[in-house]
Scaffold this active site. Structure first.
Site, PDB file in Angstrom:
ATOM      1  N   GLY A  46       0.830  -1.193   0.000  1.00  0.00           N
ATOM      2  CA  GLY A  46       0.000   0.000   0.000  1.00  0.00           C
ATOM      3  C   GLY A  46       0.864   1.242   0.000  1.00  0.00           C
ATOM      4  O   GLY A  46       2.053   1.182   0.347  1.00  0.00           O
ATOM      5  N   GLN A  51       3.137  10.096   1.213  1.00  0.00           N
ATOM      6  CA  GLN A  51       4.429   9.397   1.223  1.00  0.00           C
ATOM      7  C   GLN A  51       5.293   9.741   0.020  1.00  0.00           C
ATOM      8  O   GLN A  51       6.492   9.480   0.022  1.00  0.00           O
ATOM      9  CB  GLN A  51       4.221   7.874   1.275  1.00  0.00           C
ATOM     10  CG  GLN A  51       3.633   7.395   2.585  1.00  0.00           C
ATOM     11  CD  GLN A  51       3.508   5.890   2.606  1.00  0.00           C
ATOM     12  OE1 GLN A  51       2.528   5.337   2.108  1.00  0.00           O
ATOM     13  NE2 GLN A  51       4.503   5.211   3.138  1.00  0.00           N
ATOM     14  N   CYS A  92       6.316   0.129   7.269  1.00  0.00           N
ATOM     15  CA  CYS A  92       5.906   1.285   6.470  1.00  0.00           C
ATOM     16  C   CYS A  92       7.048   1.653   5.539  1.00  0.00           C
ATOM     17  O   CYS A  92       8.203   1.695   5.967  1.00  0.00           O
ATOM     18  CB  CYS A  92       5.590   2.447   7.414  1.00  0.00           C
ATOM     19  SG  CYS A  92       5.099   3.945   6.552  1.00  0.00           S
ATOM     20  N   LEU A  93       6.717   1.933   4.273  1.00  0.00           N
ATOM     21  CA  LEU A  93       7.760   2.289   3.302  1.00  0.00           C
ATOM     22  C   LEU A  93       8.465   3.591   3.693  1.00  0.00           C
ATOM     23  O   LEU A  93       9.573   3.852   3.235  1.00  0.00           O
ATOM     24  CB  LEU A  93       7.165   2.412   1.895  1.00  0.00           C
ATOM     25  CG  LEU A  93       6.652   1.104   1.267  1.00  0.00           C
ATOM     26  CD1 LEU A  93       5.956   1.376  -0.056  1.00  0.00           C
ATOM     27  CD2 LEU A  93       7.782   0.098   1.066  1.00  0.00           C
ATOM     28  N   HIS A 134      -4.032   1.538   7.687  1.00  0.00           N
ATOM     29  CA  HIS A 134      -2.676   2.108   7.701  1.00  0.00           C
ATOM     30  C   HIS A 134      -2.581   3.308   6.748  1.00  0.00           C
ATOM     31  O   HIS A 134      -2.059   4.361   7.113  1.00  0.00           O
ATOM     32  CB  HIS A 134      -1.670   1.009   7.306  1.00  0.00           C
ATOM     33  CG  HIS A 134      -0.241   1.447   7.249  1.00  0.00           C
ATOM     34  ND1 HIS A 134       0.726   0.986   8.129  1.00  0.00           N
ATOM     35  CD2 HIS A 134       0.407   2.301   6.414  1.00  0.00           C
ATOM     36  CE1 HIS A 134       1.886   1.555   7.841  1.00  0.00           C
ATOM     37  NE2 HIS A 134       1.727   2.349   6.790  1.00  0.00           N
ATOM     38  N   GLU A 135      -3.125   3.140   5.540  1.00  0.00           N
ATOM     39  CA  GLU A 135      -3.006   4.208   4.529  1.00  0.00           C
ATOM     40  C   GLU A 135      -3.916   5.406   4.822  1.00  0.00           C
ATOM     41  O   GLU A 135      -3.519   6.546   4.597  1.00  0.00           O
ATOM     42  CB  GLU A 135      -3.290   3.668   3.118  1.00  0.00           C
ATOM     43  CG  GLU A 135      -2.438   2.487   2.662  1.00  0.00           C
ATOM     44  CD  GLU A 135      -0.947   2.673   2.820  1.00  0.00           C
ATOM     45  OE1 GLU A 135      -0.470   3.822   2.844  1.00  0.00           O
ATOM     46  OE2 GLU A 135      -0.240   1.655   2.950  1.00  0.00           O
ATOM     47  N   HIS A 138      -2.230   7.611   7.150  1.00  0.00           N
ATOM     48  CA  HIS A 138      -1.238   8.486   6.494  1.00  0.00           C
ATOM     49  C   HIS A 138      -1.877   9.796   6.036  1.00  0.00           C
ATOM     50  O   HIS A 138      -1.250  10.847   6.088  1.00  0.00           O
ATOM     51  CB  HIS A 138      -0.642   7.793   5.264  1.00  0.00           C
ATOM     52  CG  HIS A 138       0.581   6.966   5.545  1.00  0.00           C
ATOM     53  ND1 HIS A 138       1.718   7.482   6.114  1.00  0.00           N
ATOM     54  CD2 HIS A 138       0.854   5.654   5.297  1.00  0.00           C
ATOM     55  CE1 HIS A 138       2.634   6.518   6.221  1.00  0.00           C
ATOM     56  NE2 HIS A 138       2.132   5.403   5.739  1.00  0.00           N
TER      57      HIS A 138
HETATM   58 CO    CO Z   1       3.042   3.503   5.658  1.00  0.00          CO
END
Ligand code: CO
Length: 173
Positions: A46, A51, A92-93, A134-135, A138
Site C-alpha cells: 500500500g 508518502q 511502512c515504506l 494504515h493508509e 497516512h
Molecule cells: Co506507511
C-alpha cells in the site's frame, strides 16, 4: 512507468493532513498510476500520496500483488470499523526496515472514489482492511508507530535512528 521518491520519517510532510479532492482529472489518474508503480517497485502492499510528498487524499493498495487486486481509493472514508481487534506485524515504506505488532480492527467498510470519480463502497477484512487503516492514517498524518505504546514507539524510533545514522530527530528549519 514512473517511480517516485518515497519520503522517509521524520520528513514533516508525513505529519500533515492531506486535502480532499473536489475533482478527479488526468493529473490524479496519473498520480495514482505512478503511486502503484512506486509501491510495486518498493515491494509494498500500500502507499498513500503524502508518502510521495503530495498532500492529496489518494491511496493505492494491492494485498496480493496480482493485477486484479489492485485498488485506487480517492477521498477514502472509513464508514464502519468492526470485527475483533487483531495484532499483526506492520511496517511502512516511509520508516524502512522497522516493524512492530499493531492492533487494529479486522474488518472495515470504506467508501471512496475510483480514478474516474465513481463512488464505491467496499467491505474489507484481513490484510486489505489493515492496509486501508494504515493508509488512511497516512492521510491524517498518523504513522503506525503512533499506534504503539509510548515505550514501544520510543524503542522503534531509537532503533531506526541508529540504523539510519541519524543522531537526533528534530524539526527542519
Ligand atoms: Co506507511
Amino acid at each position: 512507468m514512473s517511480v517516485l521518491e518515497i519520503k522517509k520519517y521524520p520528513d514533516e510532510v508525513l505529519r500533515k493532513r492531506s486535502r480532499r479532492l473536489a475533482g478527479i482529472g488526468p493529473a490524479e489518474e496519473k498520480l495514482a498510476r505512478n503511486m502503484l508503480d512506486t509501491m510495486y517497485f518498493s515491494n509494498g502492499v500500500g502507499l498513500a500520496a503524502p508518502q510521495v510528498g503530495i498532500l492529496k487524499r489518494i491511496i493505492v493498495c494491492n494485498p496480493t500483488g496480482q493485477k486484479k487486486d489492485e485498488l485506487v481509493l480517492i477521498n477514502p472514508k472509513i464508514i464502519k470499523e468492526f470485527g475483533r481487534k487483531v495484532s499483526d506485524c506492520e511496517g511502512c515504506l516511509s520508516i524502512p526496515e522497522m516493524s512492530a505488532e499493531v492492533k487494529r480492527a479486522s474488518k472495515a467498510v470504506v467508501e471512496a472514489q475510483d480514478s474516474t470519480g465513481r463512488v464505491f463502497r467496499l467491505e474489507a477484512e484481513g490484510l486489505l482492511a489493515r492496509i486501508i487503516y494504515h493508509e488512511t492514517d497516512h492521510l491524517d498524518g498518523v504513522l503506525f508507530i503512533d499506534r504503539l505504546s509510548i515505550l514501544k514507539k520510543m524503542r522503534v524510533i531509537r532503533k531506526y535512528k541508529k540504523r539510519m545514522g541519524i543522531s537526533c530527530i528534530g524539526r527542519s528549519y
